[in-house]
Design a protein around this motif. Structure first.
Motif, PDB file in Angstrom:
ATOM      1  N   SER A  68      93.604  11.132  43.499  1.00 19.46           N
ATOM      2  CA  SER A  68      93.553  12.474  44.055  1.00 19.46           C
ATOM      3  C   SER A  68      92.638  12.523  45.270  1.00 19.46           C
ATOM      4  O   SER A  68      91.775  11.671  45.457  1.00 19.46           O
ATOM      5  CB  SER A  68      93.109  13.484  42.996  1.00 19.46           C
ATOM      6  OG  SER A  68      91.862  13.116  42.465  1.00 19.46           O
ATOM      7  N   ARG A  69      92.868  13.531  46.068  1.00 18.98           N
ATOM      8  CA  ARG A  69      92.015  13.844  47.215  1.00 18.98           C
ATOM      9  C   ARG A  69      91.177  15.045  46.793  1.00 18.98           C
ATOM     10  O   ARG A  69      91.726  16.119  46.510  1.00 18.98           O
ATOM     11  CB  ARG A  69      92.844  14.173  48.449  1.00 18.98           C
ATOM     12  CG  ARG A  69      92.017  14.609  49.655  1.00 18.98           C
ATOM     13  CD  ARG A  69      92.881  14.889  50.876  1.00 18.98           C
ATOM     14  NE  ARG A  69      93.507  13.653  51.331  1.00 18.98           N
ATOM     15  CZ  ARG A  69      94.794  13.327  51.132  1.00 18.98           C
ATOM     16  NH1 ARG A  69      95.593  14.157  50.502  1.00 18.98           N
ATOM     17  NH2 ARG A  69      95.286  12.191  51.573  1.00 18.98           N
ATOM     18  N   VAL A  70      89.879  14.849  46.750  1.00 17.38           N
ATOM     19  CA  VAL A  70      88.955  15.910  46.361  1.00 17.38           C
ATOM     20  C   VAL A  70      88.269  16.386  47.633  1.00 17.38           C
ATOM     21  O   VAL A  70      87.592  15.603  48.308  1.00 17.38           O
ATOM     22  CB  VAL A  70      87.919  15.393  45.338  1.00 17.38           C
ATOM     23  CG1 VAL A  70      86.970  16.509  44.936  1.00 17.38           C
ATOM     24  CG2 VAL A  70      88.612  14.783  44.127  1.00 17.38           C
ATOM     25  N   THR A  71      88.469  17.652  47.961  1.00 14.15           N
ATOM     26  CA  THR A  71      87.869  18.214  49.171  1.00 14.15           C
ATOM     27  C   THR A  71      86.686  19.082  48.758  1.00 14.15           C
ATOM     28  O   THR A  71      86.851  20.050  48.015  1.00 14.15           O
ATOM     29  CB  THR A  71      88.898  19.034  49.970  1.00 14.15           C
ATOM     30  OG1 THR A  71      90.050  18.218  50.203  1.00 14.15           O
ATOM     31  CG2 THR A  71      88.322  19.477  51.306  1.00 14.15           C
ATOM     32  N   LEU A  72      85.517  18.681  49.231  1.00 16.36           N
ATOM     33  CA  LEU A  72      84.261  19.355  48.888  1.00 16.36           C
ATOM     34  C   LEU A  72      83.861  20.267  50.046  1.00 16.36           C
ATOM     35  O   LEU A  72      83.673  19.794  51.170  1.00 16.36           O
ATOM     36  CB  LEU A  72      83.168  18.320  48.636  1.00 16.36           C
ATOM     37  CG  LEU A  72      83.490  17.250  47.594  1.00 16.36           C
ATOM     38  CD1 LEU A  72      82.461  16.133  47.629  1.00 16.36           C
ATOM     39  CD2 LEU A  72      83.578  17.862  46.208  1.00 16.36           C
ATOM     40  N   TRP A  73      83.761  21.550  49.756  1.00 13.36           N
ATOM     41  CA  TRP A  73      83.395  22.564  50.750  1.00 13.36           C
ATOM     42  C   TRP A  73      82.008  23.091  50.386  1.00 13.36           C
ATOM     43  O   TRP A  73      81.897  24.130  49.729  1.00 13.36           O
ATOM     44  CB  TRP A  73      84.410  23.693  50.756  1.00 13.36           C
ATOM     45  CG  TRP A  73      85.808  23.279  51.066  1.00 13.36           C
ATOM     46  CD1 TRP A  73      86.798  22.957  50.178  1.00 13.36           C
ATOM     47  CD2 TRP A  73      86.369  23.127  52.367  1.00 13.36           C
ATOM     48  NE1 TRP A  73      87.941  22.613  50.853  1.00 13.36           N
ATOM     49  CE2 TRP A  73      87.706  22.713  52.200  1.00 13.36           C
ATOM     50  CE3 TRP A  73      85.885  23.300  53.661  1.00 13.36           C
ATOM     51  CZ2 TRP A  73      88.562  22.479  53.270  1.00 13.36           C
ATOM     52  CZ3 TRP A  73      86.733  23.061  54.727  1.00 13.36           C
ATOM     53  CH2 TRP A  73      88.057  22.663  54.522  1.00 13.36           C
ATOM     54  N   PRO A  74      80.922  22.410  50.799  1.00 12.57           N
ATOM     55  CA  PRO A  74      79.583  22.796  50.346  1.00 12.57           C
ATOM     56  C   PRO A  74      79.145  24.189  50.797  1.00 12.57           C
ATOM     57  O   PRO A  74      78.470  24.891  50.033  1.00 12.57           O
ATOM     58  CB  PRO A  74      78.673  21.705  50.911  1.00 12.57           C
ATOM     59  CG  PRO A  74      79.445  21.028  51.979  1.00 12.57           C
ATOM     60  CD  PRO A  74      80.892  21.212  51.648  1.00 12.57           C
ATOM     61  N   ALA A  75      79.492  24.615  52.005  1.00 17.21           N
ATOM     62  CA  ALA A  75      79.070  25.941  52.472  1.00 17.21           C
ATOM     63  C   ALA A  75      79.733  27.054  51.665  1.00 17.21           C
ATOM     64  O   ALA A  75      79.147  28.122  51.459  1.00 17.21           O
ATOM     65  CB  ALA A  75      79.379  26.106  53.960  1.00 17.21           C
TER      66      ALA A  75
END
Length: 147
Positions: A68-75
């Protein structure tokens, strides 16, 4: 195609819960049916990070690896996961975290469809219970880590 969504109010910060869910490599330590995890790469994209990861899940006679592609959006304190390869036709999940007085709200939504009709039928039989157990496993992990 099974889908599940749930929102829970928890006594930890949104950042703590975001960090816990983002730690994919630790999933085999606490997540039901997850027997292995491997982070292939993490790429910084400026406003977000993109992680490619593999999980191996095992349940009775069923044992599959999927990427899988895990996209982390910290803001935004949001994590999106999209299927790359394995036994699914598609899989997408989203975690979002928001602080509130005394803790945070955690929202989780997932939908997926197996390629194999037999697996898809079996998944439908236990899907909601499995998703509830998975969300509770993250809550138990937070309790163990953060008190």
């Amino acid at each position: 195609m099974p889908g599940h969504s749930e929102t829970r109010t928890l006594p930890w910060s949104a950042q703590q819960m975001y960090d816990l869910v983002a730690d994919v490599a630790s999933y085999p330590q606490f997540l039901p049916w997850t027997v292995a995890a491997r982070v292939r790469s993490v790429t910084d994209r400026g406003d977000h990070q993109e992680m490619l990861a593999d999980l191996v899940v095992s349940f009775k006679v069923f044992r599959e690896r999927f990427g899988s592609r895990v996209t982390l959006w910290p803001a935004d304190l949001r994590i999106d996961t999209d299927y790359i390869d394995g036994p699914f036709h598609h899989l997408h999940s989203r975690w979002s975290f928001a602080d509130h007085p005394g803790g945070c709200t955690v929202s989780f939504a997932v939908d997926f469809e197996f390629r194999n009709r037999l697996l898809q039928g079996a998944a439908g039989l236990f899907f909601n219970e499995a998703m509830t157990r998975i969300v509770r496993a993250f809550e138990s992990r937070a309790r163990a880590l953060y008190g």
